[in-house]
Design an enzyme around this catalytic site. Structure first.
Site, PDB file in Angstrom:
ATOM      1  N   GLY A 189       0.838  -1.197   0.000  1.00  0.00           N
ATOM      2  CA  GLY A 189       0.000   0.000   0.000  1.00  0.00           C
ATOM      3  C   GLY A 189       0.869   1.241   0.000  1.00  0.00           C
ATOM      4  CB  SER A 190      -0.059   4.802  -0.413  1.00  0.00           C
ATOM      5  OG  SER A 190      -1.015   4.489  -1.388  1.00  0.00           O
ATOM      6  CE  LYS A 195       3.691  -0.070   3.082  1.00  0.00           C
ATOM      7  NZ  LYS A 195       3.088   1.256   2.922  1.00  0.00           N
ATOM      8  CD  GLU A 413     -14.832   3.697  -9.068  1.00  0.00           C
ATOM      9  OE1 GLU A 413     -15.382   2.575  -9.150  1.00  0.00           O
ATOM     10  OE2 GLU A 413     -13.803   3.996  -9.694  1.00  0.00           O
TER      11      GLU A 413
HETATM   12  P1  ADP Z   1       4.293   2.633   6.312  1.00  0.00           P
HETATM   13  O1  ADP Z   1       5.140   1.571   6.937  1.00  0.00           O
HETATM   14  O2  ADP Z   1       3.057   2.086   5.656  1.00  0.00           O
HETATM   15  O3  ADP Z   1       5.024   3.570   5.415  1.00  0.00           O
HETATM   16  P2  ADP Z   1       4.119   3.547   9.018  1.00  0.00           P
HETATM   17  O4  ADP Z   1       3.609   2.351   9.692  1.00  0.00           O
HETATM   18  O5  ADP Z   1       5.579   3.801   9.116  1.00  0.00           O
HETATM   19  O6  ADP Z   1       3.718   3.544   7.486  1.00  0.00           O
HETATM   20  O7  ADP Z   1       3.301   4.800   9.537  1.00  0.00           O
HETATM   21  C1  ADP Z   1       3.940   5.972   9.964  1.00  0.00           C
HETATM   22  C2  ADP Z   1       3.194   6.609  11.104  1.00  0.00           C
HETATM   23  O8  ADP Z   1       1.921   7.068  10.680  1.00  0.00           O
HETATM   24  C3  ADP Z   1       2.894   5.652  12.223  1.00  0.00           C
HETATM   25  O9  ADP Z   1       3.949   5.568  13.121  1.00  0.00           O
HETATM   26  C4  ADP Z   1       1.657   6.268  12.858  1.00  0.00           C
HETATM   27  O10 ADP Z   1       1.987   7.307  13.731  1.00  0.00           O
HETATM   28  C5  ADP Z   1       0.949   6.880  11.671  1.00  0.00           C
HETATM   29  N1  ADP Z   1      -0.077   5.975  11.151  1.00  0.00           N
HETATM   30  C6  ADP Z   1      -0.127   5.445   9.903  1.00  0.00           C
HETATM   31  N2  ADP Z   1      -1.226   4.686   9.743  1.00  0.00           N
HETATM   32  C7  ADP Z   1      -1.883   4.694  10.917  1.00  0.00           C
HETATM   33  C8  ADP Z   1      -3.087   4.084  11.401  1.00  0.00           C
HETATM   34  N3  ADP Z   1      -3.836   3.296  10.613  1.00  0.00           N
HETATM   35  N4  ADP Z   1      -3.449   4.319  12.676  1.00  0.00           N
HETATM   36  C9  ADP Z   1      -2.721   5.109  13.460  1.00  0.00           C
HETATM   37  N5  ADP Z   1      -1.578   5.709  13.079  1.00  0.00           N
HETATM   38  C10 ADP Z   1      -1.147   5.528  11.824  1.00  0.00           C
HETATM   39 ZN    ZN Z   2     -13.696   2.846 -13.853  1.00  0.00          ZN
END
Ligand code: ADP
Ligand code: ZN
Length: 582
Positions: A189-190, A195, A413
């Site tokens: 995902g973005s 993640k 959509e």
């Molecule tokens: P990715 O690994 O997908 O790039 P991260 O897990 O590193 O993203 O997310 C970075 C920060 O953004 C997390 O430490 C948190 O503070 C915040 N965050 C992202 N998604 C969520 C979520 N679903 N709920 C709460 N905080 C989130």
């Molecule tokens: Zn379409």
């Protein structure tokens, strides 16, 4: 690592102690107990009483007798002395060439250099990275605080990961049932969608150690080093029994191999990837080690990684929709005193924001509040932070774009969904969302087709109409000049289906019951007429779609407006609107 550190620290200490003893030894022997005449000294030589003579840089000689006594005598500074002594089997220690002050200085220097080198190596071993000992972030102690409550939204991903948690807690249970649990999970995902957070939460929920490293740590290292790092990582995890190993940016090592041009330059990457796959096949299912990898794009990964027994579970972590955004905002506000915030409004204004961006927004607001010495965080702080976070775009313009994108995607959509509801009622419309996926679509409508081993002509035509519904809705609502590129994917599918109908399934007029692909070299001569027939088919279906949507414009608008408001609609909400009398 600590043991190693302790062992290494002894080397400079031992060197220092040894040097001090050696120096003390020399100066001890250079100090005589009493003085003797030079003639007496010569006598001692003839009588073979002397075991050793120390030639100082001073005017004296120090003589050590075989009985252990020691004395000094005048140094004649004769060039032959040393030779004469040696001829008499007497050991000569010439400290002139030894030079004590310089020696002390240089030993100190030597010891310092050795110490410095060892301390440096040591520091590197414990610090960021040495050659093969990668700094594996080990959160085994502090991740207890993280669990699924620390992740807002992402309900589907959490549910899927719950299985992994259960498996980590009790691998034997799954083994007893003969179930094969995934060894590897890919979260895609973005960026900033949580993640890493989810992977940590899995370890936290299961109460197992968490080891993390990033694929980019393997880029531009010497050949073989990446593979060694992988082996070290697994060794470390295995020593703990159970563990979650997290590999961020897996694409750095697991990208699809390019064409034939990809050669020696990728040796390192290939070795690293192979080491990873070998390690993953190396541990048994009962061991309770799960490798979670993250990537922004699943479709760029080497298929070798995705095979069963490797990373065979793929979980999408999408951008949050409006209700998920509200939850994320409220989670990050938990430890911040705030007053009278309109969370719904903030969530509404932050379409397409990732979790990380929302966290950043709240943090900026808290910084502003702190700077102003305000006791509570208010809507005004959020608004200021909002402009900061959107910096780079003119705030109004950006907001305008967000709204316009949402509007366009919603109608697009809604068009797909409505045609599906009308023309293919046997296929369930289970979800509509205007939140973009990493696959490039602006939003998507998920229909679950009825299980069937073959498809009929009328169904294929209706499928084409569903696919054309997006573009048709855009045209009806915004006008012919305002249609967008959003229908690209739909048009590929439309072309493929119509082409198959006419060229492969015997459903067209040009070829009748002949298959284009079976015509061999003759197929070329049928190319153009087949394309022409396809074009006519699709065009007439498009007209039909536009007509149908125009007749049901009220419903179309109703669905689109609900989408703008909620961003994601589930099956129940969709059917409620559809069945509602206008
Ligand atoms: P990715 O690994 O997908 O790039 P991260 O897990 O590193 O993203 O997310 C970075 C920060 O953004 C997390 O430490 C948190 O503070 C915040 N965050 C992202 N998604 C969520 C979520 N679903 N709920 C709460 N905080 C989130
Ligand atoms: Zn379409």
């Amino acid at each position: 690592m600590n043991k190693l550190k302790k062992n290494i620290i002894w080397i400079p200490i031992a060197t220092a102690i040894f040097s001090v003893i050696a120096l003390a030894y020399i100066s001890f022997w250079s100090k005589a107990n009493y003085n003797k005449q030079y003639s007496n000294f010569l006598e001692d030589i003839t009588n073979n009483k002397i075991s050793k003579v120390i030639v100082n840089n001073s005017s004296d000689l120090t003589i050590l007798l075989k009985d252990g006594t020691k004395y000094s005598t005048t140094n004649p500074n004769s060039p032959n002395l040393k030779e004469d002594l040696l001829k008499n089997d007497i050991e000569v220690l010439d400290t002139n060439t030894f030079n004590p002050p310089k020696t002390i200085a240089s030993s100190i220097l030597l010891v310092s250099i050795i110490s410095a080198v060892f301390i440096f190596i040591n520091k590197r071993k414990l610090g960021t990275s040495s050659i093969t000992n990668l700094d594996v972030k080990d959160f085994s102690e502090d991740n207890d605080a993280l669990n699924f409550n620390s992740v807002a939204g992402n309900e589907e991903a959490k549910e899927s990961l719950m299985d992994i948690v259960d498996f980590l807690k009790n691998p034997q249970k799954y083994k007893d049932y003969g179930a094969r649990m995934p060894k590897g999970v890919i979260l895609y995902g973005s960026p900033g969608t949580g993640k890493t957070l989810l992977a940590k939460a899995v370890a936290g929920e299961a109460k197992v150690p968490f080891y993390a490293l990033s694929g980019s740590d393997f880029v531009q290292v010497y050949v073989g080093v990446g593979a060694a790092r992988i082996r070290n990582l697994f060794k470390k995890a295995k020593s703990q029994g159970k563990a979650v190993i997290f590999i961020d940016e897996i694409d750095a090592i697991g990208k699809k191999r390019g064409g034939s041009s990809a050669s020696s330059g990728n040796d390192e990457r290939d070795q690293t990837l192979n080491a990873l796959l070998t390690e993953m096949s190396g541990f048994g299912e009962k061991e309770g080690i799960v490798v979670i990898a993250a990537t922004n794009r699943l479709d760029t990964l080497d298929s070798a990684l995705l095979r069963p027994g490797r990373f065979d579970r793929h979980i999408e972590v999408s951008l949050p929709d409006i209700s998920a955004r509200e939850k994320i905002i409220s989670l990050h506000l938990e430890n911040k005193p705030h007053y009278n915030l309109d969370l719904k409004d903030i969530a509404k204004k932050t379409a397409y924001f990732s979790g990380a961006k929302l966290e950043n927004l709240i943090n900026e607001a808290a910084i502003i509040a702190a700077k102003e010495n305000s006791s509570l965080l208010t809507q005004e702080h959020i608004n200021k932070a909002y402009s900061i976070v959107l910096a780079g775009y003119e705030k109004k313009e950006r907001g305008h774009y967000l709204e316009e994108d949402k509007l366009l995607t919603s109608y697009h959509e809604a068009g797909h969904a409505l045609i599906s509801l009308l023309k293919t009622p046997q296929d369930k419309v289970s979800k509509i969302t205007i939140i973009p996926t990493t696959k490039g679509a602006g939003g998507y409508t998920l229909t679950i087709p009825k299980d069937s081993s073959y498809q009929r002509l009328d169904y294929l035509k209706n499928r084409i109409m569903v696919l054309l519904g997006g573009r048709a809705a855009e045209e009806i609502i915004f006008g012919q000049d305002k249609i967008s590129t959003g229908a690209q994917g739909d048009l590929s599918q439309t072309t493929e289906i119509s082409m198959s109908m006419i060229a492969e399934y015997g459903m067209g007029k040009t070829l009748g019951l002949l298959k284009l692909s079976s015509l061999g070299s003759l197929s070329n001569s049928y190319g153009n007429p087949v394309v022409e027939e396809c074009r006519e088919l699709v065009n007439s279906l498009y007209k039909e779609t536009v007509n149908l949507l125009t007749e049901n414009k009220g419903k179309l608008t109703q669905i689109a407006e609900k989408l703008i408001e909620e961003e994601t609609l589930d099956e129940k909400e969709i059917y409620d609107i559809f069945n509602e009398k206008i």
